[in-house]
Design a protein around this motif. Structure first.
Motif, PDB file in Angstrom:
ATOM      1  N   GLY A  72       0.665  12.584  -7.221  1.00  0.00           N
ATOM      2  CA  GLY A  72       0.971  12.750  -5.800  1.00  0.00           C
ATOM      3  C   GLY A  72       2.372  12.345  -5.408  1.00  0.00           C
ATOM      4  O   GLY A  72       2.790  12.546  -4.269  1.00  0.00           O
ATOM      5  N   THR A 105      -3.934   9.795   1.164  1.00  0.00           N
ATOM      6  CA  THR A 105      -4.582   8.773   0.353  1.00  0.00           C
ATOM      7  C   THR A 105      -3.727   7.513   0.403  1.00  0.00           C
ATOM      8  O   THR A 105      -2.501   7.595   0.352  1.00  0.00           O
ATOM      9  CB  THR A 105      -4.709   9.242  -1.105  1.00  0.00           C
ATOM     10  OG1 THR A 105      -5.466  10.451  -1.134  1.00  0.00           O
ATOM     11  CG2 THR A 105      -5.384   8.208  -1.971  1.00  0.00           C
ATOM     12  N   ALA A 156       1.144   5.374   0.380  1.00  0.00           N
ATOM     13  CA  ALA A 156       0.473   6.524   0.983  1.00  0.00           C
ATOM     14  C   ALA A 156       1.058   7.791   0.360  1.00  0.00           C
ATOM     15  O   ALA A 156       2.271   7.975   0.331  1.00  0.00           O
ATOM     16  CB  ALA A 156       0.676   6.532   2.490  1.00  0.00           C
ATOM     17  N   THR A 176      -0.224  12.155  -0.930  1.00  0.00           N
ATOM     18  CA  THR A 176      -1.172  13.243  -0.692  1.00  0.00           C
ATOM     19  C   THR A 176      -1.910  13.569  -1.978  1.00  0.00           C
ATOM     20  O   THR A 176      -1.295  13.711  -3.033  1.00  0.00           O
ATOM     21  CB  THR A 176      -0.429  14.492  -0.183  1.00  0.00           C
ATOM     22  OG1 THR A 176       0.267  14.150   1.009  1.00  0.00           O
ATOM     23  CG2 THR A 176      -1.391  15.618   0.121  1.00  0.00           C
ATOM     24  N   GLU A 177      -3.225  13.678  -1.853  1.00  0.00           N
ATOM     25  CA  GLU A 177      -4.070  14.063  -2.985  1.00  0.00           C
ATOM     26  C   GLU A 177      -4.944  15.223  -2.533  1.00  0.00           C
ATOM     27  O   GLU A 177      -5.773  15.053  -1.627  1.00  0.00           O
ATOM     28  CB  GLU A 177      -4.942  12.884  -3.423  1.00  0.00           C
ATOM     29  CG  GLU A 177      -5.874  13.221  -4.554  1.00  0.00           C
ATOM     30  CD  GLU A 177      -6.845  12.095  -4.860  1.00  0.00           C
ATOM     31  OE1 GLU A 177      -7.806  12.372  -5.597  1.00  0.00           O
ATOM     32  OE2 GLU A 177      -6.674  10.973  -4.383  1.00  0.00           O
ATOM     33  N   MET A 208      -4.923  15.929   1.172  1.00  0.00           N
ATOM     34  CA  MET A 208      -5.487  14.886   2.036  1.00  0.00           C
ATOM     35  C   MET A 208      -4.683  13.593   1.851  1.00  0.00           C
ATOM     36  O   MET A 208      -4.273  13.269   0.739  1.00  0.00           O
ATOM     37  CB  MET A 208      -6.954  14.629   1.678  1.00  0.00           C
ATOM     38  CG  MET A 208      -7.854  15.817   1.874  1.00  0.00           C
ATOM     39  SD  MET A 208      -7.965  16.358   3.593  1.00  0.00           S
ATOM     40  CE  MET A 208      -8.899  15.037   4.285  1.00  0.00           C
ATOM     41  N   GLN A 247      -3.417   3.616  -1.408  1.00  0.00           N
ATOM     42  CA  GLN A 247      -3.900   2.747  -2.478  1.00  0.00           C
ATOM     43  C   GLN A 247      -3.045   1.493  -2.547  1.00  0.00           C
ATOM     44  O   GLN A 247      -1.843   1.541  -2.265  1.00  0.00           O
ATOM     45  CB  GLN A 247      -3.817   3.457  -3.828  1.00  0.00           C
ATOM     46  CG  GLN A 247      -4.784   4.584  -3.992  1.00  0.00           C
ATOM     47  CD  GLN A 247      -4.735   5.161  -5.402  1.00  0.00           C
ATOM     48  OE1 GLN A 247      -3.921   4.791  -6.226  1.00  0.00           O
ATOM     49  NE2 GLN A 247      -5.632   6.086  -5.679  1.00  0.00           N
ATOM     50  N   LYS A 305      -3.639   9.631 -10.254  1.00  0.00           N
ATOM     51  CA  LYS A 305      -3.498  10.464  -9.053  1.00  0.00           C
ATOM     52  C   LYS A 305      -2.251  10.068  -8.279  1.00  0.00           C
ATOM     53  O   LYS A 305      -1.594  10.905  -7.666  1.00  0.00           O
ATOM     54  CB  LYS A 305      -4.743  10.331  -8.178  1.00  0.00           C
ATOM     55  CG  LYS A 305      -5.971  10.921  -8.821  1.00  0.00           C
ATOM     56  CD  LYS A 305      -7.198  10.720  -7.974  1.00  0.00           C
ATOM     57  CE  LYS A 305      -8.423  11.283  -8.689  1.00  0.00           C
ATOM     58  NZ  LYS A 305      -9.635  11.118  -7.906  1.00  0.00           N
ATOM     59  N   ARG A 308       0.851  -1.182   0.000  1.00  0.00           N
ATOM     60  CA  ARG A 308       0.000   0.000   0.000  1.00  0.00           C
ATOM     61  C   ARG A 308       0.891   1.237   0.000  1.00  0.00           C
ATOM     62  O   ARG A 308       1.814   1.335   0.807  1.00  0.00           O
ATOM     63  CB  ARG A 308      -0.913  -0.001   1.216  1.00  0.00           C
ATOM     64  CG  ARG A 308      -2.057  -0.993   1.075  1.00  0.00           C
ATOM     65  CD  ARG A 308      -2.801  -1.208   2.374  1.00  0.00           C
ATOM     66  NE  ARG A 308      -2.096  -2.010   3.347  1.00  0.00           N
ATOM     67  CZ  ARG A 308      -1.849  -3.316   3.259  1.00  0.00           C
ATOM     68  NH1 ARG A 308      -2.200  -3.980   2.183  1.00  0.00           N
ATOM     69  NH2 ARG A 308      -1.230  -3.952   4.216  1.00  0.00           N
TER      70      ARG A 308
END
Length: 127
Positions: A54, A28, A20, A22-23, A26, A30, A50, A18
């Motif tokens: 990011g 995020t 981590a 910023t988008e 905030m 995925q 995205k 995963r």
């Protein structure tokens, strides 16, 4: 806690983690397929995604884990470091040779190269 060598060994045993980033200011997270190359975690991504937007020069976090739900044991490894977007066709072709593909299908892709500046991990054991 796991030492750096064990963390890197465990990183090499999985293929999905995963990421981590910023988008829009905030956080995020995925899922992402990945491979290791030297001191970098390389993550294929669509160039218009995205995740690619990011990651341009940002400090990112990446986490990989494995759990046995019955025994309630497992491990977790986190990588934090600066990233760069790899879009040069020759470099992309070299990373393609690692055999890792974007999590989602895409017509054009590059790679996020996350430099492993901080690598930490822990074993999880049931009480």
């Amino acid at each position: 806690m796991l030492d750096g060598a064990e963390c890197r060994r465990l990183l090499g045993t999985a293929s999905v983690g995963r990421i981590a980033f910023t988008e829009g200011a905030m956080p995020t997270i995925q899922p992402a397929s990945y491979a290791l190359r030297g001191d970098d975690v390389v993550i294929p991504t669509g160039l218009g995604s995205k995740m690619a937007a990011g990651s341009r020069g940002a400090v990112l976090a990446f986490e990989v884990d494995e759990y046995d739900l019955v025994e309630r044991t497992g491990w977790s490894v986190t990588v934090i470091g600066p990233s760069r977007l790899v879009i040069d066709p020759g470099q992309v072709a070299a990373l393609d040779a690692l055999g890792v593909h974007p999590w989602l299908p895409t017509t054009t892709h590059g790679y996020i190269a996350l430099h492993m500046t901080v690598v930490s991990g822990r074993r999880i054991t049931s009480p």
